[in-house]
Design an enzyme around this catalytic site. Structure first.
Site, mmCIF file in Angstrom:
data_model
loop_
_atom_site.group_PDB
_atom_site.id
_atom_site.type_symbol
_atom_site.label_atom_id
_atom_site.label_comp_id
_atom_site.label_asym_id
_atom_site.label_seq_id
_atom_site.Cartn_x
_atom_site.Cartn_y
_atom_site.Cartn_z
ATOM 1 N N ARG A 227 -11.366 5.742 -7.956
ATOM 2 C CA ARG A 227 -10.173 6.570 -7.799
ATOM 3 C C ARG A 227 -10.597 7.935 -7.266
ATOM 4 O O ARG A 227 -11.699 8.417 -7.552
ATOM 5 C CB ARG A 227 -9.430 6.726 -9.134
ATOM 6 C CG ARG A 227 -8.653 5.479 -9.547
ATOM 7 C CD ARG A 227 -7.480 5.233 -8.620
ATOM 8 N NE ARG A 227 -6.726 4.040 -8.965
ATOM 9 C CZ ARG A 227 -6.912 2.843 -8.431
ATOM 10 N NH1 ARG A 227 -7.891 2.662 -7.559
ATOM 11 N NH2 ARG A 227 -6.142 1.833 -8.767
ATOM 12 N N HIS A 275 -7.495 3.844 1.527
ATOM 13 C CA HIS A 275 -7.241 3.044 0.323
ATOM 14 C C HIS A 275 -6.995 1.575 0.685
ATOM 15 O O HIS A 275 -5.995 0.967 0.286
ATOM 16 C CB HIS A 275 -6.044 3.600 -0.446
ATOM 17 C CG HIS A 275 -6.096 3.274 -1.919
ATOM 18 N ND1 HIS A 275 -5.616 4.106 -2.904
ATOM 19 C CD2 HIS A 275 -6.575 2.184 -2.580
ATOM 20 C CE1 HIS A 275 -5.779 3.556 -4.093
ATOM 21 N NE2 HIS A 275 -6.372 2.377 -3.918
#
Length: 312
Positions: A227, A275
């Site tokens: 993350r 992502h």
């Protein structure tokens, strides 16, 4: 027993592939697509990604929430989801397979010194750089859950000197295992190529900071597919400028999409991907979700249930 009703509430993700996948996986499922939710009191389950504000208070009969992604920190922090509501994270075969391919690709990219060859090409420099044998290349995996274990399995096939770090003891046959915060710096000292696959919790936020980078061997490489908030961005930029970190591949960021003026975009020592290291595939994910719905309706335990005390 009445047929189950599932609400698809993923405003940023096209619904059509998911509608088709759920229809195939569970023909008797009533699927509603936000914002056309009908009577909210009839909805049993919600499948969400960036759910709209004001949604959950309407769902008075909701029994469980399924996440489209593997990360659930935004749902854990969501003020409108009742504290006792079961949350189910996404765990499905294609997610792990895609992540293992991405991580392996990036590790090999750094192992074979491809950023340096690319720099030499721009400079028209014909230089044969030495590459160590795989057994002499130290690769560290930060976070040894399901994804970390799969990536380790793929990388082991190349013969890398693999080590893993986890917050709690793990059984990782054939690998050097470091456990707990007091062994983190020892682990980092053996990570010439570091892969971050941690979940985001209070304990792991900012874990990749100046102290961590200083503990790594000079000229190391970073691959962050965990993350964005795991990385203290200014500390990484400083480590890149000093050469302590030679290059970084970043697939996740504290703010997404990455701002147009962010220094990562134009940085010669940073590879940015939006992502995409592991994308949830509707065909396989719908099977996992509908299987869990059947289990829940039959009184069986839900699979991949989030442990709120751990944050994942």
């Amino acid at each position: 027993m009445a047929k189950p009703t599932l609400l698809y509430a993923c405003p940023t993700v096209p619904a059509a592939p998911w509608v088709a996948a759920f229809k195939t996986a569970m023909p008797d499922l009533e699927l509603r697509v936000w914002p056309e939710i009908g009577d909210p009191a009839e909805i049993d389950y919600a499948f969400v990604w960036h759910p709209p504000l004001g949604l959950f208070p309407q769902l008075t009969a909701l029994r469980a929430v399924f996440s489209l992604g593997a990360g659930v920190e935004r749902l854990l922090d969501h003020a409108e989801i009742p504290a006792g509501m079961p949350l189910i994270r996404m765990v499905e075969p294609s997610l792990g397979a895609d992540m293992a391919i991405y991580v392996t690709m990036q590790v090999l990219h750094y192992h074979r010194r491809m950023p340096e060859f690319a720099r030499n090409q721009r400079q028209r420099a014909w230089v044969a750089l030495d590459v160590p044998m795989a057994r002499d290349r130290k690769v560290g995996i930060l976070g040894y859950g399901q994804l970390g274990a799969l990536c380790a399995e793929r990388l082991s096939a190349f013969g890398f000197a693999l080590s893993v770090w986890s917050r709690s003891p793990k059984d990782a046959a054939g690998l050097r295992v470091f456990t707990g915060r007091d062994r983190l710096e020892d682990f980092l000292a053996e990570s010439e190529i570091l892969v971050c696959l941690l979940p985001l919790t209070e304990d792991t936020s900012g874990i990749l900071n100046a102290k961590a980078f200083a503990a790594m061997p000079p000229g190391s490489y970073l691959i962050n597919v965990g993350r964005g908030p795991h990385v203290v961005e200014q500390d990484l930029l400083a480590a890149l400028a000093s050469g302590q970190i030679a290059h970084a591949t970043l697939d996740v960021f504290a703010q997404e999409p990455l701002a147009e003026d962010h220094p990562f975009w134009r940085h010669d020592q940073v590879t940015v991907t939006p992502h995409v290291a592991a994308r949830t595939q509707p065909q396989t994910a719908a099977l996992m979700i509908t299987d869990n719905i059947r289990r829940h309706r039959n009184g069986e335990c839900l699979l991949n249930l989030v442990d709120r005390s751990l944050g994942y």
